[in-house]
Write an enzyme that holds these catalytic residues in place. Structure first.
Site, PDB file in Angstrom:
ATOM      1  N   ARG A 124      69.425  77.143 -51.728  1.00 42.75           N
ATOM      2  CA  ARG A 124      67.903  76.657 -51.325  1.00 42.75           C
ATOM      3  C   ARG A 124      67.047  76.271 -52.494  1.00 42.75           C
ATOM      4  O   ARG A 124      65.721  76.388 -52.273  1.00 42.75           O
ATOM      5  CB  ARG A 124      67.671  77.717 -50.301  1.00 42.75           C
ATOM      6  CG  ARG A 124      68.313  78.173 -49.037  1.00 42.75           C
ATOM      7  CD  ARG A 124      67.382  78.447 -48.000  1.00 42.75           C
ATOM      8  NE  ARG A 124      68.460  78.609 -46.788  1.00 42.75           N
ATOM      9  CZ  ARG A 124      69.142  79.819 -46.379  1.00 42.75           C
ATOM     10  NH1 ARG A 124      68.583  81.001 -47.218  1.00 42.75           N
ATOM     11  NH2 ARG A 124      69.641  80.031 -45.282  1.00 42.75           N
ATOM     12  N   LYS A 146      61.657  63.065 -56.989  1.00 42.13           N
ATOM     13  CA  LYS A 146      62.433  62.444 -55.627  1.00 42.13           C
ATOM     14  C   LYS A 146      63.929  62.642 -56.145  1.00 42.13           C
ATOM     15  O   LYS A 146      64.286  62.250 -57.157  1.00 42.13           O
ATOM     16  CB  LYS A 146      62.401  61.218 -55.611  1.00 42.13           C
ATOM     17  CG  LYS A 146      60.959  60.614 -54.749  1.00 42.13           C
ATOM     18  CD  LYS A 146      60.895  59.383 -54.541  1.00 42.13           C
ATOM     19  CE  LYS A 146      59.514  58.742 -53.796  1.00 42.13           C
ATOM     20  NZ  LYS A 146      59.478  57.493 -53.588  1.00 42.13           N
ATOM     21  N   GLU A 188      60.860  48.613 -64.324  1.00 37.48           N
ATOM     22  CA  GLU A 188      60.079  49.614 -63.915  1.00 37.48           C
ATOM     23  C   GLU A 188      58.961  49.791 -64.582  1.00 37.48           C
ATOM     24  O   GLU A 188      57.773  50.326 -64.156  1.00 37.48           O
ATOM     25  CB  GLU A 188      60.985  50.827 -63.861  1.00 37.48           C
ATOM     26  CG  GLU A 188      62.189  50.778 -62.715  1.00 37.48           C
ATOM     27  CD  GLU A 188      61.858  51.093 -61.357  1.00 37.48           C
ATOM     28  OE1 GLU A 188      60.648  51.204 -61.024  1.00 37.48           O
ATOM     29  OE2 GLU A 188      62.714  50.871 -60.528  1.00 37.48           O
ATOM     30  N   LYS A 230      52.829  57.412 -63.657  1.00 37.24           N
ATOM     31  CA  LYS A 230      53.293  57.931 -62.522  1.00 37.24           C
ATOM     32  C   LYS A 230      52.843  59.445 -62.276  1.00 37.24           C
ATOM     33  O   LYS A 230      52.887  59.816 -60.997  1.00 37.24           O
ATOM     34  CB  LYS A 230      54.867  57.959 -62.804  1.00 37.24           C
ATOM     35  CG  LYS A 230      55.591  58.734 -61.616  1.00 37.24           C
ATOM     36  CD  LYS A 230      57.143  58.265 -61.446  1.00 37.24           C
ATOM     37  CE  LYS A 230      57.576  58.667 -60.275  1.00 37.24           C
ATOM     38  NZ  LYS A 230      58.909  58.101 -60.105  1.00 37.24           N
ATOM     39  N   GLU A 240      54.350  61.105 -50.845  1.00 39.37           N
ATOM     40  CA  GLU A 240      54.197  59.679 -50.541  1.00 39.37           C
ATOM     41  C   GLU A 240      53.537  59.617 -49.163  1.00 39.37           C
ATOM     42  O   GLU A 240      53.999  58.654 -48.314  1.00 39.37           O
ATOM     43  CB  GLU A 240      55.587  59.148 -50.496  1.00 39.37           C
ATOM     44  CG  GLU A 240      55.302  57.537 -50.664  1.00 39.37           C
ATOM     45  CD  GLU A 240      56.944  56.814 -51.091  1.00 39.37           C
ATOM     46  OE1 GLU A 240      57.391  57.174 -52.061  1.00 39.37           O
ATOM     47  OE2 GLU A 240      57.270  56.125 -50.206  1.00 39.37           O
ATOM     48  N   ARG A 244      51.184  56.902 -53.508  1.00 36.58           N
ATOM     49  CA  ARG A 244      52.512  57.054 -54.095  1.00 36.58           C
ATOM     50  C   ARG A 244      53.431  55.796 -53.737  1.00 36.58           C
ATOM     51  O   ARG A 244      54.322  55.300 -54.412  1.00 36.58           O
ATOM     52  CB  ARG A 244      53.249  58.260 -53.775  1.00 36.58           C
ATOM     53  CG  ARG A 244      54.855  58.290 -54.604  1.00 36.58           C
ATOM     54  CD  ARG A 244      55.262  59.643 -54.703  1.00 36.58           C
ATOM     55  NE  ARG A 244      56.594  59.654 -55.525  1.00 36.58           N
ATOM     56  CZ  ARG A 244      57.118  60.618 -55.994  1.00 36.58           C
ATOM     57  NH1 ARG A 244      56.689  62.042 -55.873  1.00 36.58           N
ATOM     58  NH2 ARG A 244      58.394  60.463 -56.524  1.00 36.58           N
ATOM     59  N   ASN A 248      56.775  52.068 -54.917  1.00 37.66           N
ATOM     60  CA  ASN A 248      57.961  51.303 -54.296  1.00 37.66           C
ATOM     61  C   ASN A 248      57.602  49.741 -54.418  1.00 37.66           C
ATOM     62  O   ASN A 248      58.094  48.964 -53.871  1.00 37.66           O
ATOM     63  CB  ASN A 248      58.073  51.601 -52.834  1.00 37.66           C
ATOM     64  CG  ASN A 248      58.158  53.143 -52.660  1.00 37.66           C
ATOM     65  OD1 ASN A 248      59.333  53.708 -53.686  1.00 37.66           O
ATOM     66  ND2 ASN A 248      57.704  53.879 -51.932  1.00 37.66           N
ATOM     67  N   HIS A 251      60.174  47.430 -54.368  1.00 37.33           N
ATOM     68  CA  HIS A 251      61.637  48.017 -54.134  1.00 37.33           C
ATOM     69  C   HIS A 251      62.287  47.787 -52.636  1.00 37.33           C
ATOM     70  O   HIS A 251      63.268  47.708 -52.521  1.00 37.33           O
ATOM     71  CB  HIS A 251      61.308  49.351 -54.322  1.00 37.33           C
ATOM     72  CG  HIS A 251      61.443  50.084 -55.576  1.00 37.33           C
ATOM     73  ND1 HIS A 251      60.393  49.504 -56.599  1.00 37.33           N
ATOM     74  CD2 HIS A 251      62.077  50.830 -56.374  1.00 37.33           C
ATOM     75  CE1 HIS A 251      60.829  50.126 -57.694  1.00 37.33           C
ATOM     76  NE2 HIS A 251      61.899  50.989 -57.737  1.00 37.33           N
ATOM     77  N   HIS A 255      65.814  46.904 -52.751  1.00 39.53           N
ATOM     78  CA  HIS A 255      66.960  47.679 -52.433  1.00 39.53           C
ATOM     79  C   HIS A 255      67.642  46.963 -51.513  1.00 39.53           C
ATOM     80  O   HIS A 255      69.020  46.930 -51.338  1.00 39.53           O
ATOM     81  CB  HIS A 255      66.348  49.001 -51.393  1.00 39.53           C
ATOM     82  CG  HIS A 255      66.055  50.156 -52.456  1.00 39.53           C
ATOM     83  ND1 HIS A 255      65.241  51.033 -51.796  1.00 39.53           N
ATOM     84  CD2 HIS A 255      66.238  50.445 -53.617  1.00 39.53           C
ATOM     85  CE1 HIS A 255      64.883  51.856 -52.881  1.00 39.53           C
ATOM     86  NE2 HIS A 255      65.722  51.241 -53.805  1.00 39.53           N
ATOM     87  N   HIS A 269      70.040  47.801 -60.460  1.00 39.91           N
ATOM     88  CA  HIS A 269      68.620  48.188 -59.680  1.00 39.91           C
ATOM     89  C   HIS A 269      67.319  47.591 -60.489  1.00 39.91           C
ATOM     90  O   HIS A 269      66.616  46.996 -59.702  1.00 39.91           O
ATOM     91  CB  HIS A 269      68.615  49.776 -59.732  1.00 39.91           C
ATOM     92  CG  HIS A 269      67.230  50.407 -59.234  1.00 39.91           C
ATOM     93  ND1 HIS A 269      67.036  50.230 -58.046  1.00 39.91           N
ATOM     94  CD2 HIS A 269      66.082  50.833 -59.760  1.00 39.91           C
ATOM     95  CE1 HIS A 269      65.777  50.795 -57.545  1.00 39.91           C
ATOM     96  NE2 HIS A 269      65.150  51.024 -58.621  1.00 39.91           N
TER      97      HIS A 269
HETATM   98  N1  GLY Z   1      60.466  55.639 -57.599  1.00 42.12           N
HETATM   99  C1  GLY Z   1      59.356  55.657 -56.647  1.00 42.12           C
HETATM  100  C2  GLY Z   1      58.864  57.198 -56.758  1.00 42.12           C
HETATM  101  O1  GLY Z   1      59.234  58.116 -57.367  1.00 42.12           O
HETATM  102  O2  GLY Z   1      57.953  57.360 -55.685  1.00 42.12           O
END
Ligand code: GLY
Length: 383
Positions: A124, A146, A188, A230, A240, A244, A248, A251, A255, A269
């Protein structure tokens, strides 16, 4: 030469430092000792990274009296699946871990996401350390907590927020990256300029080529600036629920393009993100949010760096607008069936947009995939 630098991701009791600088892998033991609760760690890496950096990381941990085991995974996005996740968890458990045993991810985004998800779920929740060795991982995926694996329904659809206790970004590790990987990760970096910092984008226009050619100080400046951006966003909106989502940028398109091309070598990517960012600017121009010159400026910079700016060639004979839109509908940000897009008013001024009509989006994509099909595509391609 720049020395070590530290940035803090401010999340109260779960705050942590990103340490960035040169030769850090060889000093990882002393950098980790203050933040880990046991003198025993499990390193997770992949078969590309292991020969380059595992002996050095292992020696650095040993020098600080930290015992460790290492698990080496196959390289590549295909490793981020349920089967490898299950095997990794069983292999870590077989080592006889305790809750205070940290998992140390040594590698790029795949290793970080998979090892991080294992750390989030084993017993956990185990402590987690990121030692990112790619530009993409240093500026994006290693920071912010993430973690995820891919499913047959799409990328990163099963995962957890699980913050590391430290990120160690060794700028020297970027020297071993193949140029295509480096350029892909650079997309990025560009993202941070596009979403909130026009001055940073201007600096990248001036020194992006030097950074990619090997200028370590320029690399460290770009990693620092990206991580600072960031860290500020993650500290304000860890889960998010708001800003946040700006991270993206590019993205949702990206994606979908990665999925349409099979998550492989056809499109890395960062290349997909570059295409997605350009599409986001072109759509913003099309919808009247943004002057055409901004999209043109982005296209010039991406092209100068060697990043793709049009998905048309990639799509030719392989996929069309309708399947791409279907893939975009699987995005995690879909709300009430509507695709959430990050668009831009200018370079450095991105915003979340939930009200692009599906028919408008479909028409835009058709134009982008078949230049010359309508006036929109002409505007995008000529910009
Ligand atoms: N890669 C996008 C984020 O970490 O929110």
């Amino acid at each position: 030469m720049s020395g070590d630098e530290r940035l803090t991701v401010g999340l109260g009791a779960r705050s942590y430092d990103i340490v960035l600088g040169r030769g850090l892998i060889d000093r990882a033991g002393t950098l980790l000792a203050p933040v880990i609760r046991r003198k025993r760690a499990v390193i997770v890496t992949d078969a590309h990274v292991a020969p380059l950096y595992l002996p050095r990381l292992a020696a650095a941990l040993a020098a600080a009296g930290i015992e460790h085991d290492a698990i080496t995974l196959p390289p590549g996005e295909a490793t981020k699946d349920f089967a490898h996740f299950a095997r990794l968890c069983e292999d870590v458990l077989a080592l006889g871990i305790e809750r205070a045993t940290p998992i140390v991810a040594l590698g790029g985004g795949v290793v970080g996401d998979l090892a991080g998800f294992a750390a989030a779920t084993l017993l956990r929740g185990l402590d987690f350390v990121q030692v990112p060795t790619t530009l993409l991982a240093q500026v994006d995926s290693s920071v912010g907590g993430k973690t995820a694996i891919d499913t047959r329904h799409g990328k990163n659809l099963v995962g957890a927020f699980h913050q590391p206790v430290r990120v160690i970004a060794d700028i020297d590790a970027l020297a071993s990256l193949p140029r295509r990987e480096l350029v892909s990760g650079y997309a990025e970096v560009v993202k941070y300029g596009l979403i909130r910092d026009a001055a940073f984008f201007g600096r990248l226009e001036a020194e992006g080529a030097a950074l990619l050619a090997g200028d370590a100080d320029a690399r460290q400046r770009a990693v620092r600036q990206s991580c600072a951006a960031k860290a500020a966003i993650v500290a304000a909106d860890e889960r998010e629920s708001g800003e946040r989502a700006l991270l993206n940028f590019g993205h949702t398109f990206g994606h979908a393009l990665e999925a349409a091309t099979g998550f492989g070598d056809a499109l890395l990517h960062g290349e997909a993100v570059a295409l997605g960012m350009q599409l986001a600017f072109d759509l913003s121009v099309h919808l009247g949010f943004c002057p055409a010159e901004a999209a043109a400026r982005l296209r010039r910079h991406l092209a100068a760096i060697g990043l793709p700016t049009s998905p048309a060639e990639l799509a030719a004979g392989r996929f069309g607008a309708a399947p791409l839109l279907e893939l975009m509908r699987k995005d995690k940000k879909v709300a009430d069936g509507r695709v959430t897009l990050i668009l831009a008013r200018a370079i450095g001024d991105a915003f979340v947009c939930r009200d692009v009509a599906p028919a408008t989006l479909a028409d835009f994509l058709a134009g982008a995939l078949e230049p010359g099909r309508n006036s929109l595509a002409t505007a995008g391609a000529g910009a």
